[in-house]
Motif scaffolding. Structure first.
Motif, mmCIF file in Angstrom:
data_model
loop_
_atom_site.group_PDB
_atom_site.id
_atom_site.type_symbol
_atom_site.label_atom_id
_atom_site.label_comp_id
_atom_site.label_asym_id
_atom_site.label_seq_id
_atom_site.Cartn_x
_atom_site.Cartn_y
_atom_site.Cartn_z
ATOM 1 N N ARG A 1 0.803 -1.212 -0.186
ATOM 2 C CA ARG A 1 -0.008 -0.012 -0.030
ATOM 3 C C ARG A 1 0.793 1.365 -0.053
ATOM 4 O O ARG A 1 1.752 1.245 -0.627
ATOM 5 N N GLY A 2 0.497 2.259 0.807
ATOM 6 C CA GLY A 2 1.391 3.311 0.872
ATOM 7 C C GLY A 2 1.429 4.209 -0.146
ATOM 8 O O GLY A 2 0.796 4.152 -1.110
ATOM 9 N N ASP A 3 2.896 4.673 -0.279
ATOM 10 C CA ASP A 3 2.890 5.579 -1.475
ATOM 11 C C ASP A 3 3.226 5.038 -3.088
ATOM 12 O O ASP A 3 3.271 5.441 -3.845
ATOM 13 N N LYS A 4 3.147 3.478 -2.840
ATOM 14 C CA LYS A 4 3.255 2.925 -4.061
ATOM 15 C C LYS A 4 1.811 3.328 -4.993
ATOM 16 O O LYS A 4 1.978 3.236 -6.252
ATOM 17 N N ILE B 1 0.237 5.924 -5.238
ATOM 18 C CA ILE B 1 0.190 7.598 -5.844
ATOM 19 C C ILE B 1 0.325 7.465 -7.229
ATOM 20 O O ILE B 1 -0.669 7.825 -8.070
ATOM 21 N N ASN B 2 1.271 6.816 -7.837
ATOM 22 C CA ASN B 2 1.511 7.038 -9.146
ATOM 23 C C ASN B 2 2.100 5.676 -9.676
ATOM 24 O O ASN B 2 2.506 5.691 -11.045
ATOM 25 N N GLU B 3 2.271 4.594 -9.077
ATOM 26 C CA GLU B 3 2.742 3.159 -9.694
ATOM 27 C C GLU B 3 2.064 2.099 -9.931
ATOM 28 O O GLU B 3 2.177 1.218 -10.627
ATOM 29 N N ALA B 4 0.891 2.042 -8.837
ATOM 30 C CA ALA B 4 0.214 0.784 -8.843
ATOM 31 C C ALA B 4 -1.333 0.948 -8.621
ATOM 32 O O ALA B 4 -1.554 2.174 -8.033
ATOM 33 N N ASP B 5 -1.930 0.125 -9.006
ATOM 34 C CA ASP B 5 -3.425 0.348 -8.977
ATOM 35 C C ASP B 5 -3.932 -0.420 -7.398
ATOM 36 O O ASP B 5 -3.271 -1.336 -7.044
ATOM 37 N N GLY C 1 1.127 -11.884 -5.090
ATOM 38 C CA GLY C 1 1.593 -10.665 -4.934
ATOM 39 C C GLY C 1 1.121 -9.737 -6.089
ATOM 40 O O GLY C 1 0.295 -9.992 -6.981
ATOM 41 N N ASP C 2 1.830 -8.644 -6.363
ATOM 42 C CA ASP C 2 1.528 -7.680 -7.515
ATOM 43 C C ASP C 2 2.925 -7.381 -7.831
ATOM 44 O O ASP C 2 3.615 -6.684 -7.129
ATOM 45 N N TYR C 3 3.303 -7.429 -9.106
ATOM 46 C CA TYR C 3 4.679 -7.073 -9.567
ATOM 47 C C TYR C 3 4.939 -5.596 -9.971
ATOM 48 O O TYR C 3 5.864 -5.261 -10.250
ATOM 49 N N ALA C 4 3.843 -4.975 -9.342
ATOM 50 C CA ALA C 4 4.271 -3.345 -9.321
ATOM 51 C C ALA C 4 5.085 -3.326 -8.016
ATOM 52 O O ALA C 4 6.106 -2.160 -7.671
ATOM 53 N N SER C 5 5.399 -4.271 -7.049
ATOM 54 C CA SER C 5 5.900 -4.171 -6.098
ATOM 55 C C SER C 5 7.476 -4.983 -6.213
ATOM 56 O O SER C 5 7.339 -6.082 -6.919
ATOM 57 N N GLY D 1 7.797 4.748 -13.017
ATOM 58 C CA GLY D 1 6.990 5.896 -13.422
ATOM 59 C C GLY D 1 5.626 5.743 -13.894
ATOM 60 O O GLY D 1 5.061 6.873 -14.203
ATOM 61 N N ARG D 2 5.206 4.510 -14.248
ATOM 62 C CA ARG D 2 3.936 4.304 -14.892
ATOM 63 C C ARG D 2 2.813 4.679 -13.763
ATOM 64 O O ARG D 2 3.047 4.639 -12.435
ATOM 65 N N GLN D 3 1.726 5.247 -14.194
ATOM 66 C CA GLN D 3 0.840 5.843 -13.608
ATOM 67 C C GLN D 3 -0.274 5.060 -13.346
ATOM 68 O O GLN D 3 -0.628 4.072 -14.396
ATOM 69 N N SER D 4 -0.866 4.900 -12.253
ATOM 70 C CA SER D 4 -1.904 3.894 -11.682
ATOM 71 C C SER D 4 -3.436 4.477 -12.508
ATOM 72 O O SER D 4 -3.433 5.677 -12.676
ATOM 73 N N THR D 5 -4.148 3.764 -12.595
ATOM 74 C CA THR D 5 -5.444 3.964 -13.079
ATOM 75 C C THR D 5 -6.198 5.280 -12.387
ATOM 76 O O THR D 5 -6.830 6.272 -12.593
ATOM 77 N N LEU D 6 -6.214 5.101 -11.095
ATOM 78 C CA LEU D 6 -6.688 6.008 -10.124
ATOM 79 C C LEU D 6 -6.099 7.520 -10.378
ATOM 80 O O LEU D 6 -6.719 8.274 -10.527
ATOM 81 N N TYR D 7 -4.729 7.334 -10.596
ATOM 82 C CA TYR D 7 -4.071 8.680 -10.662
ATOM 83 C C TYR D 7 -4.332 9.126 -11.954
ATOM 84 O O TYR D 7 -4.744 10.386 -11.944
ATOM 85 N N ARG D 8 -4.575 8.425 -13.053
ATOM 86 C CA ARG D 8 -4.705 8.830 -14.272
ATOM 87 C C ARG D 8 -6.235 9.457 -14.265
ATOM 88 O O ARG D 8 -6.510 10.398 -14.995
#
Length: 283
Positions: A138-141, A143-147, A232-236, A265-272
């Motif tokens: 969770r956390g800062d991941k 913000i702009n990297e993971a859904d 897990g999630d490979y965003a981590s 630097g990939r942006q999450s769906t929520l961020y977009r």
């Protein structure tokens, strides 16, 4: 090959170091690793991994040492060479340079779960029967990297694997609270607690706080590597390391797919979505 361990997340740095060492060995080169400006806390890298001293093709400048004394070049020269090494390594071409089996073998050489002195036995955390390890970041991941992936999605995969017991590694204790509402036997490292990892906040901790957090993190990963199946999630970067270590066997990402070159630097769906909606409220 010249490389720097900087102030990214621990396993972001560890995975980059793993790739750099892999390429250096592939080219029959020595890897010169500078960790003098890292965020490793009060511990040296070789205090977490004492056997690194045994590797003749790995030279490390640690703590207060000067890279010139260790590597024979000024810091400015070293930094330029390390920057060139990073640019040559970290790009789409990396995907074509890696043999998964060889990389897994090197990961096991670097992360010897039975030889890392900072790991506690964790006997109370490891299920005695076959178990599934899950990692929820969770956390800062987010913000702009993971859904955001709900805990229920992890549980769905656990149930598909007929899991009866799980070990949970997470940076957010609310995940444990959600899981405790289910019928599966839940285990976790009681020394690991928080409300979501923030790398900037971590970098501002005193050295003792950083060291303790790293020790707890290594203990979590120690248990994940011993699990019979991993979710897990490979965003981590932790999930990515587990997959590499295990040669992509008995692992499942319910988020990002795996590629060796990963653009954080990939942006999450929520961020977009928020960025898109913001335009309608701008004056």
């Amino acid at each position: 090959m010249y490389w720097k361990w900087t102030k990214r997340g621990f396993f972001s740095e560890f995975n980059l170091f793993l790739y750099a060492y892999y390429i250096a060995k592939k080219n029959n080169e020595t890897l010169f690793l500078d960790v003098t400006e890292s965020n490793l806390g009060s511990g040296r890298l070789t205090e977490y991994f004492p056997y690194f001293h045994e590797y003749t093709d790995l030279r490390i400048a640690e703590a207060a040492s000067d890279p010139k004394d260790v590597f024979g070049v000024d810091r400015a020269v070293f930094d330029k060479r390390a920057e060139r090494s990073f640019k040559r390594l970290w790009n789409q071409g990396l995907n074509h340079k890696i043999d998964d089996t060889s990389l897994s073998e090197l990961a096991r050489q670097l992360f010897k779960v039975d030889a890392i002195s900072t790991l506690e036995p964790l006997s109370s955390c490891i299920p005695k029967n076959p178990f599934i390890g899950i990692h929820v970041r969770r956390g800062d991941k987010l913000i702009n990297e993971a859904d955001y992936i709900p805990v229920s999605s992890y549980l769905d995969e656990v149930k598909r694997q007929s899991g009866q017991a799980i070990f949970v590694s997470t940076d957010d204790q609310s995940v444990i609270e959600e899981l405790n509402n289910d019928t599966i036997s839940i285990h976790w490292n009681k020394n690991n607690f928080g409300n979501g990892h923030n790398q900037n906040e971590f970098n501002n901790l005193v050295d003792e706080g950083k060291t303790r957090a790293i020790q707890v993190l290594l203990a979590d990963v120690f248990v994940l590597l011993k699990s019979d199946y991993f979710v897990g999630d490979y965003a981590s970067n932790i999930a990515r390391f587990v997959a590499i270590y295990r040669g992509h066997k008995n692992v499942k990402s319910i988020g990002k797919s795996f590629t060796h070159y990963y653009d954080p630097g990939r942006q999450s769906t929520l961020y977009r979505f928020y960025k898109y909606m913001a335009q309608f409220y701008e004056k």
